[in-house]
Motif scaffolding. Sequence first.
Motif, PDB file in Angstrom:
ATOM      1  N   TYR A  91     -13.071 -20.448 -72.462  1.00 15.73           N
ATOM      2  CA  TYR A  91     -13.570 -21.436 -73.430  1.00 15.73           C
ATOM      3  C   TYR A  91     -12.922 -21.210 -74.799  1.00 15.73           C
ATOM      4  O   TYR A  91     -12.499 -22.171 -75.461  1.00 15.73           O
ATOM      5  CB  TYR A  91     -15.090 -21.320 -73.534  1.00 15.73           C
ATOM      6  CG  TYR A  91     -15.740 -22.378 -74.398  1.00 15.73           C
ATOM      7  CD1 TYR A  91     -16.219 -23.554 -73.848  1.00 15.73           C
ATOM      8  CD2 TYR A  91     -15.858 -22.210 -75.781  1.00 15.73           C
ATOM      9  CE1 TYR A  91     -16.812 -24.536 -74.633  1.00 15.73           C
ATOM     10  CE2 TYR A  91     -16.441 -23.174 -76.579  1.00 15.73           C
ATOM     11  CZ  TYR A  91     -16.933 -24.340 -76.002  1.00 15.73           C
ATOM     12  OH  TYR A  91     -17.505 -25.309 -76.788  1.00 15.73           O
ATOM     13  N   VAL A  92     -12.842 -19.951 -75.231  1.00 17.95           N
ATOM     14  CA  VAL A  92     -12.218 -19.643 -76.519  1.00 17.95           C
ATOM     15  C   VAL A  92     -10.759 -20.072 -76.518  1.00 17.95           C
ATOM     16  O   VAL A  92     -10.235 -20.607 -77.510  1.00 17.95           O
ATOM     17  CB  VAL A  92     -12.359 -18.131 -76.817  1.00 17.95           C
ATOM     18  CG1 VAL A  92     -11.523 -17.740 -78.029  1.00 17.95           C
ATOM     19  CG2 VAL A  92     -13.820 -17.769 -77.038  1.00 17.95           C
ATOM     20  N   ALA A  93     -10.083 -19.850 -75.384  1.00 21.55           N
ATOM     21  CA  ALA A  93      -8.659 -20.206 -75.311  1.00 21.55           C
ATOM     22  C   ALA A  93      -8.453 -21.710 -75.382  1.00 21.55           C
ATOM     23  O   ALA A  93      -7.355 -22.172 -75.753  1.00 21.55           O
ATOM     24  CB  ALA A  93      -8.058 -19.654 -74.024  1.00 21.55           C
ATOM     25  N   GLN A  94      -9.456 -22.517 -75.035  1.00 20.98           N
ATOM     26  CA  GLN A  94      -9.318 -23.963 -75.065  1.00 20.98           C
ATOM     27  C   GLN A  94      -9.507 -24.539 -76.471  1.00 20.98           C
ATOM     28  O   GLN A  94      -9.172 -25.715 -76.697  1.00 20.98           O
ATOM     29  CB  GLN A  94     -10.345 -24.606 -74.117  1.00 20.98           C
ATOM     30  CG  GLN A  94     -10.206 -24.212 -72.660  1.00 20.98           C
ATOM     31  CD  GLN A  94      -8.875 -24.619 -72.068  1.00 20.98           C
ATOM     32  OE1 GLN A  94      -8.286 -25.642 -72.429  1.00 20.98           O
ATOM     33  NE2 GLN A  94      -8.353 -23.786 -71.163  1.00 20.98           N
ATOM     34  N   ARG A  95     -10.039 -23.741 -77.420  1.00 17.16           N
ATOM     35  CA  ARG A  95     -10.271 -24.251 -78.769  1.00 17.16           C
ATOM     36  C   ARG A  95      -8.980 -24.210 -79.592  1.00 17.16           C
ATOM     37  O   ARG A  95      -8.300 -23.167 -79.651  1.00 17.16           O
ATOM     38  CB  ARG A  95     -11.366 -23.422 -79.463  1.00 17.16           C
ATOM     39  CG  ARG A  95     -12.708 -23.418 -78.739  1.00 17.16           C
ATOM     40  CD  ARG A  95     -13.230 -24.809 -78.485  1.00 17.16           C
ATOM     41  NE  ARG A  95     -13.448 -25.538 -79.720  1.00 17.16           N
ATOM     42  CZ  ARG A  95     -14.627 -25.600 -80.339  1.00 17.16           C
ATOM     43  NH1 ARG A  95     -15.684 -24.994 -79.833  1.00 17.16           N
ATOM     44  NH2 ARG A  95     -14.735 -26.276 -81.473  1.00 17.16           N
ATOM     45  N   ARG A  96      -8.683 -25.320 -80.207  1.00 15.13           N
ATOM     46  CA  ARG A  96      -7.445 -25.414 -80.981  1.00 15.13           C
ATOM     47  C   ARG A  96      -7.562 -24.601 -82.274  1.00 15.13           C
ATOM     48  O   ARG A  96      -8.571 -24.673 -82.975  1.00 15.13           O
ATOM     49  CB  ARG A  96      -7.158 -26.864 -81.321  1.00 15.13           C
ATOM     50  CG  ARG A  96      -6.727 -27.688 -80.130  1.00 15.13           C
ATOM     51  CD  ARG A  96      -6.320 -29.092 -80.560  1.00 15.13           C
ATOM     52  NE  ARG A  96      -5.835 -29.864 -79.416  1.00 15.13           N
ATOM     53  CZ  ARG A  96      -5.395 -31.123 -79.512  1.00 15.13           C
ATOM     54  NH1 ARG A  96      -5.381 -31.740 -80.693  1.00 15.13           N
ATOM     55  NH2 ARG A  96      -4.972 -31.755 -78.442  1.00 15.13           N
ATOM     56  N   GLY A  97      -6.509 -23.851 -82.542  1.00 15.92           N
ATOM     57  CA  GLY A  97      -6.422 -23.111 -83.789  1.00 15.92           C
ATOM     58  C   GLY A  97      -7.120 -21.774 -83.798  1.00 15.92           C
ATOM     59  O   GLY A  97      -7.124 -21.088 -84.814  1.00 15.92           O
ATOM     60  N   TRP A  98      -7.679 -21.345 -82.694  1.00 17.91           N
ATOM     61  CA  TRP A  98      -8.382 -20.057 -82.672  1.00 17.91           C
ATOM     62  C   TRP A  98      -7.456 -18.915 -82.250  1.00 17.91           C
ATOM     63  O   TRP A  98      -7.796 -17.760 -82.454  1.00 17.91           O
ATOM     64  CB  TRP A  98      -9.585 -20.131 -81.734  1.00 17.91           C
ATOM     65  CG  TRP A  98     -10.769 -20.866 -82.336  1.00 17.91           C
ATOM     66  CD1 TRP A  98     -10.749 -21.679 -83.421  1.00 17.91           C
ATOM     67  CD2 TRP A  98     -12.111 -20.838 -81.868  1.00 17.91           C
ATOM     68  NE1 TRP A  98     -11.998 -22.187 -83.674  1.00 17.91           N
ATOM     69  CE2 TRP A  98     -12.860 -21.672 -82.732  1.00 17.91           C
ATOM     70  CE3 TRP A  98     -12.768 -20.211 -80.821  1.00 17.91           C
ATOM     71  CZ2 TRP A  98     -14.228 -21.887 -82.571  1.00 17.91           C
ATOM     72  CZ3 TRP A  98     -14.129 -20.419 -80.646  1.00 17.91           C
ATOM     73  CH2 TRP A  98     -14.858 -21.245 -81.517  1.00 17.91           C
ATOM     74  N   LEU A  99      -6.377 -19.221 -81.597  1.00 18.20           N
ATOM     75  CA  LEU A  99      -5.474 -18.186 -81.094  1.00 18.20           C
ATOM     76  C   LEU A  99      -4.045 -18.491 -81.551  1.00 18.20           C
ATOM     77  O   LEU A  99      -3.669 -19.655 -81.754  1.00 18.20           O
ATOM     78  CB  LEU A  99      -5.525 -18.114 -79.558  1.00 18.20           C
ATOM     79  CG  LEU A  99      -6.886 -17.781 -78.941  1.00 18.20           C
ATOM     80  CD1 LEU A  99      -6.815 -17.960 -77.437  1.00 18.20           C
ATOM     81  CD2 LEU A  99      -7.313 -16.371 -79.283  1.00 18.20           C
ATOM     82  N   ASP A 100      -3.251 -17.432 -81.668  1.00 17.69           N
ATOM     83  CA  ASP A 100      -1.856 -17.612 -82.072  1.00 17.69           C
ATOM     84  C   ASP A 100      -1.053 -18.315 -80.980  1.00 17.69           C
ATOM     85  O   ASP A 100      -0.242 -19.191 -81.261  1.00 17.69           O
ATOM     86  CB  ASP A 100      -1.221 -16.254 -82.400  1.00 17.69           C
ATOM     87  CG  ASP A 100      -1.754 -15.685 -83.719  1.00 17.69           C
ATOM     88  OD1 ASP A 100      -2.071 -16.489 -84.620  1.00 17.69           O
ATOM     89  OD2 ASP A 100      -1.873 -14.455 -83.820  1.00 17.69           O
ATOM     90  N   ASP A 101      -1.254 -17.897 -79.749  1.00 16.18           N
ATOM     91  CA  ASP A 101      -0.501 -18.466 -78.630  1.00 16.18           C
ATOM     92  C   ASP A 101      -1.517 -19.060 -77.648  1.00 16.18           C
ATOM     93  O   ASP A 101      -1.902 -18.429 -76.658  1.00 16.18           O
ATOM     94  CB  ASP A 101       0.345 -17.384 -77.963  1.00 16.18           C
ATOM     95  CG  ASP A 101       1.341 -17.968 -76.964  1.00 16.18           C
ATOM     96  OD1 ASP A 101       1.227 -19.178 -76.662  1.00 16.18           O
ATOM     97  OD2 ASP A 101       2.203 -17.211 -76.491  1.00 16.18           O
TER      98      ASP A 101
END
Length: 963
Positions: A426-436
């Motif tokens: 879920y966190v990986a699907q949020r835009r702008g939360w991760l560098d890659d």
Amino acid sequence: MKRIAAVLGPTNTGKTHYAIERMLGHRTGVIGLPLRLLAREVYDKIVALRGPSVVALVTGEERIVPERTQYWVCTVEAMPLGNGADFVAIDEIQLCADPERGHVFTNRLLHARGLHETLFLGASTMRNAIAALVPEAEFIQRERFSQLVYAGSKKISRMPSRSAIVGFSVENLYAMAELLRRQKGGAAVVMGALSPRTRNAQVELYQNGDVDVLVATDAIGMGLNLDIKHVAFSGLRKFDGRKMRDLWPNELAQIAGRAGRHTNDGSFGVTGEAPPLPDPVAEAICEHRFVPVGKLMWRNSALDFGSPERLIASLEERTDDEWLTRARDADDVQALKALVAQPEIAARLGDGRAVRLLWDVCNIPDFRGISHAEHADLLGRIFEFLHETGRVPDDWLARQVKRIDRPEGDIDTLSKRLAYIRTWTYVAQRRGWLDDESHWRGATRAVEDRLSDALHEGLTQRFVDRRTSVLLRRLKQRESLVAEVNDQGEVSVEGQMLGRIEGFRFRQDETANADEAKTLRQAALAALRPEFHLRADRMYNAPDTEFDLTEQGGLMWGDSAVGKLVAGDEALRPVAEAFVDDEAGAEVVQKVQRRLQHFIDRRIAAQFEPLLAMSRDEAITGLARGVAFRLLEGFGIVPRGEIAEDIKALDQDARALLRKHGVRFGQYTIFLPVLLKPAPTRLRLVLWGLAKGLQAFPDSPPPGLVTIPVDPGAPAGHDTMAGYKSAGSRAIRIDMLERLADLLRNEDSRGGFEANPDMLSISGLTLEQFADLMGGLGYKGEKGERVKVKAPQPEPAAPEAASEPPVEAETQAGADGADTPDPTPTELPDEAPVETPAEPPAEAPADMPTETPVETPVELPGTETAEATPEMEVFYTFTWAPRGRGHARPRRADGDQRGRSDGAPQGKRGKPQGKGGPKGDRKGGKRPPRDTKPKTYSSKPQKSDKVDPDNPFAVLAALKDKT
């Protein structure tokens, strides 16, 4: 022109299919679905029709968005709003009333619109609410394609093929799946918490026929299209996030409606511990009649991010609309309040941007479901990262994912890891939360896939027996399998040893294939039907010597248990119940039961022949008939106290008729001595246990024992049915008790007497045990100690015997046992021989009383009494002293109370002389001179010239007098 329509109706009406067709008729469209699993199913259908390049899938944990996306398939929470799609559809719109997620569906009902067409799909219970809140909506009512009927309660073992069993807890689902593995070869498991990959793999097991039953949560009620013919509820209550509650009828209907696909009829019912559905509820489900929805869950969507307090206040805002009610705090609101209360988090909330960021973090679902506090701590850490650097650190996220990326472990462990990875997906699907973002979406998806495959393998290995499922499919395709039964009764199918046949029942080989019992039994019994018929014929022609009856009522044919006795209409006519597998057929059952009934009828007729002959004797009438009936009821033994008045009233002719059939009128018991043998006793205890309805029958005593220990835990009346009477800590056999009673009648029960060797020999007891036995019979025993009298030396000539030897000398005559034969041929217990005093010398010292033994050492020739240590012995003096009604007074064997029971002489009116004697002794005149010689009393009744012909002892005495 904008079109808003509500397509309403029960399940299996094609509503979702209709919405897909309408969406594909537009250039762009969005459809919101209630479950991630259902979204994946619809996505796959549309991809098959239009290709993957124009179809997007957006859920909390998945985001597949092609560049030229035209159609969006989403969960309701993940729907993109305001993207200008021509078509918008919301499925399962009745979830507006759901306490947990209802506010999201209500928001979409009020605000989600397509440029050209909007559809709301759901149950008819939403008609009034939609009409009030969306007045421009038109309604399309759709009817179910097939009929849905209520089938009542069914055992899991008898669940029809292509069934789905619905439970509401993981533990319940696993328990049912384990049971189905043993009985039907296995089951597929479908839960909302499964990943789409695991869910699809499990469904494939069911759809391709590897397993015939599906075990699922209520997730299958939300539009999942499966080939289900019957839905069974294993429970009618579920945990709704706050408490356990009963399912509403419309919720039951939503799940039950999965039965029957398109035009194929379906059924629903209950199983396991679920109670049957009330008739009104079952009728409402079948006819699709439910109470309309009256309130929709609502939460303010116009949020104020000015400060944490203003945000919370806007979330708690209430509405004045009569159709809407404020939803309770969901997980995101609870997490928000918990984080705002933490000083380190509150210090970061200085502007609206930080408050909005915190709210976005709080929208991360609690997939782990551990606790609100732990979930809030995790969200707080993520918020701190995002607030400080704007990103979740790659190294920190990598450590979290690495701890989860372990596809080994049991099902529960893998399920927990799968729930944990969903958080990072879920966190990986949020835009702008991760560098890659692309890397982490792929990495978390790969971990989820590995865990999903491991979980599918674990579920299959635990809940599916491949070999059994293959046999099931082959049984459906062929009439029978290749099976064999060898001479030892071992059964094999397709060359595999499955068990053995014992009697007329098939026993599964537990060491070989314990989990395959149900299915392999089905295969084995197909080959056993001819064997059952052959065995039944052989048993029917077998002699009675091959059969036996156990002490627990079991019927044996050789070494095999083939039946048991159950109580019949009459105590002496029990019913034989056969142990035969149902698959053997009714003909085999009847033949085995008839043969067993013949055996037990003949056994009873042979063992109780005297008793049955007495019951058929028409010459026995009147009161004697009643006594005979009581003996029949008591299986040949009746305590005399229970029918004392009837026995007293019997005349001599009636007694003679009963004696002709072997009845003995004892002092304590009326019985048939021939029925005291071991075989009739063993049978009598079984029949008595059946008549009493005992769960376990007491064992019969070992043959040949005169006395046995009393079992305090035995049911009342057991001692009598065993042929014994309890007295003290031991019970004495009733025939030997009567012999003992004959000896006791000759003793002075009032003045006191000692046990003679005949009494001890009859009972086979030590002196201490005999005293306890006598206490149980109503005698008081006084223990004493005296010098043991030694036998006289043979050299000197014995003086002339006294004219009146002491009474004790008479009772002890023959104590050495040399000339006294054993009065009973029965076996005695292994106890020390009873040591009795020797006969006293003919001349006793002048100061020694004649009634009692010598208390001082006797000087014999060649001995020095002054220096010798006297040898002491213990003795008991018994007197009649009953302690209650349970003790019978000493009486004649024929029951006549002639003479006092204590042996005292009778006066003219039956009163003893002395106290209460003749009146002349008390009034007027002088008393007769007192006899200085101590009186002795005789327990023998005064003889009458008339001989009682019914009394064998009186007849013998008369013959002796004549000679």
